[in-house]
Design a protein around this motif. Sequence first.
Motif, PDB file in Angstrom:
ATOM      1  N   MET A 163       9.624  -6.470  -2.710  1.00  0.00           N
ATOM      2  CA  MET A 163       9.428  -6.178  -4.077  1.00  0.00           C
ATOM      3  C   MET A 163       9.901  -4.769  -4.440  1.00  0.00           C
ATOM      4  SD  MET A 163       5.901  -7.458  -6.014  1.00  0.00           S
ATOM      5  CE  MET A 163       5.716  -7.513  -7.711  1.00  0.00           C
ATOM      6  N   LYS A 164      10.751  -4.493  -5.637  1.00  0.00           N
ATOM      7  CA  LYS A 164      10.957  -3.421  -6.074  1.00  0.00           C
ATOM      8  C   LYS A 164       9.844  -2.570  -6.811  1.00  0.00           C
ATOM      9  CE  LYS A 164      15.312  -4.396  -5.052  1.00  0.00           C
ATOM     10  NZ  LYS A 164      15.378  -4.834  -3.805  1.00  0.00           N
ATOM     11  N   LEU A 165      10.161  -1.256  -6.833  1.00  0.00           N
ATOM     12  CA  LEU A 165       8.983  -0.347  -7.431  1.00  0.00           C
ATOM     13  C   LEU A 165       8.747  -0.801  -8.800  1.00  0.00           C
ATOM     14  CD1 LEU A 165       6.996   1.980  -7.307  1.00  0.00           C
ATOM     15  CD2 LEU A 165       8.976   3.555  -7.727  1.00  0.00           C
ATOM     16  N   TYR A 166       9.883  -0.924  -9.481  1.00  0.00           N
ATOM     17  CA  TYR A 166       9.623  -1.272 -10.870  1.00  0.00           C
ATOM     18  C   TYR A 166       9.029  -2.723 -11.229  1.00  0.00           C
ATOM     19  CZ  TYR A 166      13.678  -4.542 -10.939  1.00  0.00           C
ATOM     20  OH  TYR A 166      14.329  -5.904 -10.552  1.00  0.00           O
TER      21      TYR A 166
ATOM     22  N   ASP B 219       0.801  -1.260   0.037  1.00  0.00           N
ATOM     23  CA  ASP B 219       0.164  -0.066   0.031  1.00  0.00           C
ATOM     24  C   ASP B 219       0.751   1.265   0.062  1.00  0.00           C
ATOM     25  OD1 ASP B 219      -2.480  -1.085  -0.152  1.00  0.00           O
ATOM     26  OD2 ASP B 219      -2.787  -1.200   1.998  1.00  0.00           O
ATOM     27  N   HIS B 220       2.038   1.382   0.374  1.00  0.00           N
ATOM     28  CA  HIS B 220       2.897   2.399   0.588  1.00  0.00           C
ATOM     29  C   HIS B 220       3.542   2.740  -0.871  1.00  0.00           C
ATOM     30  CE1 HIS B 220       5.894  -0.768   1.070  1.00  0.00           C
ATOM     31  NE2 HIS B 220       6.702   0.104   0.288  1.00  0.00           N
ATOM     32  N   PHE B 221       3.210   1.873  -1.861  1.00  0.00           N
ATOM     33  CA  PHE B 221       3.661   2.400  -3.067  1.00  0.00           C
ATOM     34  C   PHE B 221       2.454   2.827  -4.003  1.00  0.00           C
ATOM     35  CE2 PHE B 221       6.833  -1.570  -2.538  1.00  0.00           C
ATOM     36  CZ  PHE B 221       7.956  -0.825  -3.196  1.00  0.00           C
ATOM     37  N   ARG B 222       1.329   3.023  -3.326  1.00  0.00           N
ATOM     38  CA  ARG B 222       0.151   3.171  -4.008  1.00  0.00           C
ATOM     39  C   ARG B 222       0.256   4.730  -4.855  1.00  0.00           C
ATOM     40  NH1 ARG B 222      -5.645   2.437  -3.557  1.00  0.00           N
ATOM     41  NH2 ARG B 222      -6.657   3.572  -5.400  1.00  0.00           N
ATOM     42  N   ILE B 223       0.741   5.590  -4.243  1.00  0.00           N
ATOM     43  CA  ILE B 223       0.794   6.791  -4.798  1.00  0.00           C
ATOM     44  C   ILE B 223       1.813   7.033  -5.923  1.00  0.00           C
ATOM     45  CG2 ILE B 223       1.279   9.420  -4.082  1.00  0.00           C
ATOM     46  CD1 ILE B 223       0.085   9.014  -1.486  1.00  0.00           C
ATOM     47  N   GLN B 224       2.929   6.306  -5.735  1.00  0.00           N
ATOM     48  CA  GLN B 224       3.956   6.403  -6.618  1.00  0.00           C
ATOM     49  C   GLN B 224       3.630   5.599  -7.859  1.00  0.00           C
ATOM     50  OE1 GLN B 224       6.602   4.233  -3.692  1.00  0.00           O
ATOM     51  NE2 GLN B 224       8.140   6.000  -4.201  1.00  0.00           N
ATOM     52  N   VAL B 225       2.852   4.311  -7.769  1.00  0.00           N
ATOM     53  CA  VAL B 225       2.469   3.685  -8.955  1.00  0.00           C
ATOM     54  C   VAL B 225       1.110   4.212  -9.360  1.00  0.00           C
ATOM     55  CG1 VAL B 225       3.744   1.783  -8.166  1.00  0.00           C
ATOM     56  CG2 VAL B 225       1.209   2.068  -7.810  1.00  0.00           C
ATOM     57  N   GLN B 226       0.400   5.139  -9.181  1.00  0.00           N
ATOM     58  CA  GLN B 226      -0.734   5.604  -9.627  1.00  0.00           C
ATOM     59  C   GLN B 226      -0.720   6.078 -10.977  1.00  0.00           C
ATOM     60  OE1 GLN B 226      -2.275   9.456  -7.997  1.00  0.00           O
ATOM     61  NE2 GLN B 226      -4.457   8.791  -8.511  1.00  0.00           N
ATOM     62  N   PRO B 227       0.384   6.501 -11.735  1.00  0.00           N
ATOM     63  CA  PRO B 227       0.516   6.799 -13.065  1.00  0.00           C
ATOM     64  C   PRO B 227       0.340   5.452 -13.900  1.00  0.00           C
ATOM     65  CG  PRO B 227       2.058   8.146 -12.083  1.00  0.00           C
ATOM     66  CD  PRO B 227       1.467   7.316 -11.043  1.00  0.00           C
TER      67      PRO B 227
ATOM     68  N   ILE C 214       6.657  -3.812  -9.311  1.00  0.00           N
ATOM     69  CA  ILE C 214       5.157  -3.535  -8.997  1.00  0.00           C
ATOM     70  C   ILE C 214       4.610  -2.940 -10.236  1.00  0.00           C
ATOM     71  CG2 ILE C 214       3.524  -1.985  -7.875  1.00  0.00           C
ATOM     72  CD1 ILE C 214       5.398  -2.915  -5.169  1.00  0.00           C
ATOM     73  N   ILE C 215       5.366  -1.908 -10.662  1.00  0.00           N
ATOM     74  CA  ILE C 215       4.826  -1.110 -11.789  1.00  0.00           C
ATOM     75  C   ILE C 215       4.709  -2.164 -13.007  1.00  0.00           C
ATOM     76  CG2 ILE C 215       5.465   0.444 -13.804  1.00  0.00           C
ATOM     77  CD1 ILE C 215       6.579   2.041 -11.666  1.00  0.00           C
ATOM     78  N   GLN C 216       5.655  -2.997 -13.238  1.00  0.00           N
ATOM     79  CA  GLN C 216       5.565  -4.165 -14.187  1.00  0.00           C
ATOM     80  C   GLN C 216       4.210  -4.897 -14.293  1.00  0.00           C
ATOM     81  OE1 GLN C 216       8.755  -6.994 -14.354  1.00  0.00           O
ATOM     82  NE2 GLN C 216       8.408  -7.528 -16.424  1.00  0.00           N
ATOM     83  N   GLU C 217       4.106  -5.308 -12.955  1.00  0.00           N
ATOM     84  CA  GLU C 217       3.097  -6.362 -12.749  1.00  0.00           C
ATOM     85  C   GLU C 217       1.461  -5.489 -12.974  1.00  0.00           C
ATOM     86  OE1 GLU C 217       2.831  -8.821  -9.240  1.00  0.00           O
ATOM     87  OE2 GLU C 217       4.569  -9.648  -9.765  1.00  0.00           O
TER      88      GLU C 217
ATOM     89  N   TRP D 193      -6.796  -1.727  -7.849  1.00  0.00           N
ATOM     90  CA  TRP D 193      -5.907  -1.943  -6.844  1.00  0.00           C
ATOM     91  C   TRP D 193      -6.229  -3.205  -5.907  1.00  0.00           C
ATOM     92  CZ3 TRP D 193      -0.989  -0.424  -6.040  1.00  0.00           C
ATOM     93  CH2 TRP D 193      -0.411  -0.477  -4.619  1.00  0.00           C
ATOM     94  N   ASN D 194      -7.524  -3.308  -5.589  1.00  0.00           N
ATOM     95  CA  ASN D 194      -8.031  -4.568  -4.813  1.00  0.00           C
ATOM     96  C   ASN D 194      -7.844  -5.757  -5.560  1.00  0.00           C
ATOM     97  OD1 ASN D 194      -8.775  -3.042  -2.645  1.00  0.00           O
ATOM     98  ND2 ASN D 194     -10.864  -2.312  -3.317  1.00  0.00           N
ATOM     99  N   PHE D 195      -7.896  -5.836  -6.863  1.00  0.00           N
ATOM    100  CA  PHE D 195      -7.618  -7.126  -7.769  1.00  0.00           C
ATOM    101  C   PHE D 195      -5.927  -7.371  -7.392  1.00  0.00           C
ATOM    102  CE2 PHE D 195      -5.509  -8.192 -11.650  1.00  0.00           C
ATOM    103  CZ  PHE D 195      -5.940  -9.574 -11.809  1.00  0.00           C
ATOM    104  N   LEU D 196      -5.161  -6.292  -7.671  1.00  0.00           N
ATOM    105  CA  LEU D 196      -3.744  -6.680  -7.313  1.00  0.00           C
ATOM    106  C   LEU D 196      -3.381  -7.153  -5.975  1.00  0.00           C
ATOM    107  CD1 LEU D 196      -2.786  -3.222  -9.414  1.00  0.00           C
ATOM    108  CD2 LEU D 196      -2.232  -5.632 -10.072  1.00  0.00           C
ATOM    109  N   ILE D 197      -4.180  -6.623  -4.925  1.00  0.00           N
ATOM    110  CA  ILE D 197      -3.838  -7.025  -3.662  1.00  0.00           C
ATOM    111  C   ILE D 197      -4.422  -8.319  -3.357  1.00  0.00           C
ATOM    112  CG2 ILE D 197      -4.372  -6.470  -1.165  1.00  0.00           C
ATOM    113  CD1 ILE D 197      -3.873  -3.334  -1.679  1.00  0.00           C
ATOM    114  N   LYS D 198      -5.574  -8.634  -3.913  1.00  0.00           N
ATOM    115  CA  LYS D 198      -6.220  -9.921  -3.459  1.00  0.00           C
ATOM    116  C   LYS D 198      -5.813 -11.028  -4.493  1.00  0.00           C
ATOM    117  CE  LYS D 198     -10.180  -7.710  -1.197  1.00  0.00           C
ATOM    118  NZ  LYS D 198     -11.667  -7.697  -1.242  1.00  0.00           N
TER     119      LYS D 198
END
Length: 98
Positions: A54-57, A8-16, A59-62, A39-44
């Motif tokens: 897990m690195k930021l890149y 969840d702490h990545f949420r703002i960074q990955v918003q784009p 998470i963005i890739q997924e 976002w809920n789909f990704l989490i669940k």
Amino acid sequence: MDNSHIYDHFRIQVQPALVSKLSEFHLLGYDSVSENELWNFLIKKKWKKIKDEMKLYEIIQEILSVRVSDYMSYATIEAYKSVEFSFDDENELKELLK
């Protein structure tokens, strides 16, 4: 119990990336999917099993690799889980069996 997810702490960074994926969904005719639903789909589903560091890149890739069909399958199953079927009303049962 804390309902937050480790990512969840990545949420703002990955918003784009989320906005980009939603734009793709909209181009394909799926206008009703919201950012929170994605976002809920990704989490669940995608991140149900948490990987170590897990690195930021990654998470963005997924996020960008989510297929509409995967999301729609998830959404359909979640919809079936949330609906309670009741055959107490005989008229509803007859309508269903038409």
